[in-house]
Design an enzyme around this catalytic site. Structure first.
Site: not given
Length: 644
Positions: A276, A318, A434
């Site tokens: 991420e 994502t 994230h």
């Protein structure tokens, strides 16, 4: 007494005429009565002011063309609402419009800051995701946004003042005169807006259209484009059309007997880890003598490494990265692919592997309903997916389990899959990297320079360092369990983590060559058991992962006639690829340069992908035309796929 618009006024509100009498004192003058301002011009003025404030915040100082576009679109909208709500309903309707537009402009600004593009009505599909994104959006808030609501906060006080005894109602127009006046506003405003939109109808750059058309004009343009016929492609000839177009740009070795690396991992498991928000500039970086990504640095030492790998995600970020890696199809951009195309029968990596006896599963620490992941999983053919409740244990963000919990729980499942005897493909989607990058202090191991403490960049580095350490533990456990030598291992960053220009200066204190455009550069590492290190300088994208992995697993996409819009990175001499959605349409990278589209090609700019230095655009027109043709063909292809 009745005034000219039919409104009755109490006679006591005005002085009565008295005959003059000789010798009597002159009477004191009465205060002069004024008429309240009419709501149409007042609301129109306020809306235009807010549209220009939005321009100032999003694009800089407004130009004359932009101001004209905003005035025209606002006039058409205000006039239309006034026509539809005559008489006593007009004022409440217009002020409701003003309030609604204020909210919309704030949302649009936050959306623009997050995605670098304006929202359209298609964004309503993702409205239910706002709560999950709230922490990431919160960092974009600024006190300037309160200016959109100043008039609404003062409205009760102003309204009370204007309805006092010293004010007459506004002049009104009745019947046909009212329709003529408001109708002229609508027609003239709509005509000017149409001219502005038509003047930019051939411009592919969404950011340019947004700035030129303004917020309201951009919405009108989006609606017009949505009503146009959807492109279609003959699926029987799709492979030939795509192959012919790609052959005009590059050469790919498709013969399995000649292809580099073909079958080097045949029969191996496939483990793919989506990291991420990881950006490439972090790889190999040392801060205060400490490696930020020691695990990936070591992995690169015996793997294929693509330092010029770039994100190719659309609005879904994502989930679009998961789409791209499993389908090798470009995201459309204006809708998350899981939402817009999750009802299709999609040719994919899991389906290719199923034909060869593989079991495919995916691990995602959020709920599968988030961004319609469940629709994507079904569309691409995962046999099973694991979501939030599969990962009990510590988590420190809204997305779900921390990376060490994700890896630990997933490892148990991988061992179960191995015991079943069938080879497997698993995709693990991490979340600890994230934003807003709030890793608990006890898990922060980097010593940051004083000037990065408490900054977004500092928090980003701590998050990526934690994620890398968790990945290292996972790899160690794979080795201990004997799965490492049995598996083809792929790790890549899904998309940029630092999406605001105010982070550039802090990053440059660590990497002087960093530019804002380099945020799209995310790492890609592919490990084949027993291989030696190989740094591949050619440009790569998420769409290229499927063809490259297929080659290593001994799957010939040419023999399968599998339509892939990416390339096999080990057997392609060079290629140009689009960086969609977060950059203007027409933006592409090749092995040396990134080209950023302007209104078209001629006013575009080129930058070296290594150091960001400006370069000439001479000789880039062929790549520009190719990339636009390829993404158009990709859209036509996915639009033509049958629904399940």
């Amino acid at each position: 007494m009745t005034i000219d618009d039919g409104t009755r006024v109490d006679a006591a509100a005005a002085p009565a005429e008295q005959p003059e009498q000789a010798g009597s004192p002159e009477p004191a003058p009465w205060p002069r009565l004024r008429r309240r301002p009419r709501p149409v011009p007042l609301v129109l003025l306020l809306i235009v002011a807010k549209l220009e404030l939005f321009r100032l915040l999003a694009f800089g100082v407004p130009g004359p063309v932009g101001i004209v576009a905003d005035v025209a679109a606002a006039a058409a909208l205000v006039g239309l609402i006034a026509l539809l709500a005559p008489g006593p309903a007009m004022s409440p309707a217009l002020w409701s419009l003003n309030a609604a537009l204020s909210v919309f402009l704030v949302v649009a600004y936050l959306y623009f800051s997050y995605y670098q593009t304006l929202p359209t009505f298609t964004a309503l599909h993702e409205a239910d995701q706002a709560a999950d994104l709230s922490e990431s959006i919160a960092v974009l808030l600024t006190w300037w946004l309160l200016l959109f609501f100043v008039d609404l906060l003062l409205a009760p006080v102003v309204g009370w003042f204007l309805h006092g005894p010293r004010w007459l109602p506004p002049h009104g127009h009745r019947g046909w005169a009212r329709v003529q006046r408001l109708g002229a506003m609508v027609v003239i405003g709509a005509l000017v807006t149409t001219v502005v939109i038509r003047s930019g109808s051939d411009v592919r750059n969404e950011q340019y259209r947004a700035e030129e058309f303004g917020v309201l004009g951009y919405e009108a343009d989006a609606l017009v484009r949505a009503l146009q016929p959807t492109p279609r492609l003959d699926l029987a000839t799709a492979y030939d059309q795509v192959s012919e177009l790609q052959a005009s740009d590059h050469t790919t070795i498709t013969d399995p007997t000649e292809a580099v690396g073909f079958g080097d991992a045949v029969g191996k498991n496939l483990i793919m880890v989506q990291l991420e928000s990881l950006q490439e500039w972090v790889i190999g970086l040392e801060v205060e003598g400490q490696e930020v990504t020691p695990t990936l640095n070591e992995l690169i030492g015996d793997s294929y490494y693509f330092p010029h790998h770039f994100q190719q995600v659309g609005k879904g970020n994502t989930v679009d990265a998961e789409w791209a890696t499993n389908t090798s199809i470009y995201p459309i951009g204006d809708v998350a692919m899981s939402t817009g195309y999750g009802d299709r029968d999609i040719p994919s990596l899991p389906k290719l592997l199923r034909e060869r006896g593989y079991v495919s599963e995916t691990f995602n620490v959020n709920w599968a309903s988030f961004w319609d992941h469940d629709k994507l999983f079904e569309a691409v053919g995962f046999d099973r997916w694991h979501e939030k409740d599969y990962f009990p244990g510590e988590n420190f963000n809204v997305w779900g389990a921390s990376d060490d919990v994700l890896y630990g729980r997933s490892l148990h499942r991988l061992l179960e899959l191995r015991r079943s005897g069938a080879p497997f493909y698993v995709q693990l989607v991490t979340a600890s990297g994230h934003g807003p990058y709030e890793v608990p202090s006890e898990l922060n191991e980097l010593r940051l320079p004083a000037d990065l403490e408490g900054t977004l960049v500092g928090a980003f580095l701590q998050a990526q360092n934690y994620a890398d350490r968790a990945l290292g533990l996972f790899i160690d456990n794979l080795k201990t369990a004997g799965l490492w030598e049995e598996s083809l291992f792929v790790a890549y960053g899904d998309h940029a983590g630092l999406n605001t220009e105010d982070t550039v200066e802090d990053v440059q204190s660590l990497d002087p060559d960093y530019t804002f455009l380099r945020r799209f550069n995310t790492p890609l590492v592919i490990h084949v058991p027993g291989q030696e290190a190989s740094v591949e300088d050619k440009v790569a994208g998420e769409l290229d992962i499927l063809p490259t992995v297929a080659n290593l697993l001994g799957i010939s996409l040419a023999e399968e006639r599998f339509v892939a819009f990416g390339v096999d990175l080990l057997n392609t001499d060079r290629h140009a690829m689009s960086v969609p959605y977060h950059a203007p349409t027409g933006t592409f990278v090749n092995d040396e340069l990134m080209f950023v589209s302007g209104r078209g090609f001629g006013d575009g700019e080129a930058f070296a992908i290594d150091d960001g230095d400006r370069r000439s655009i001479d000789g880039l027109r062929t790549d520009y035309d190719y990339v636009l043709d390829l993404i158009d063909l990709s859209r036509a292809y996915v639009e033509s796929l049958p629904k399940r």
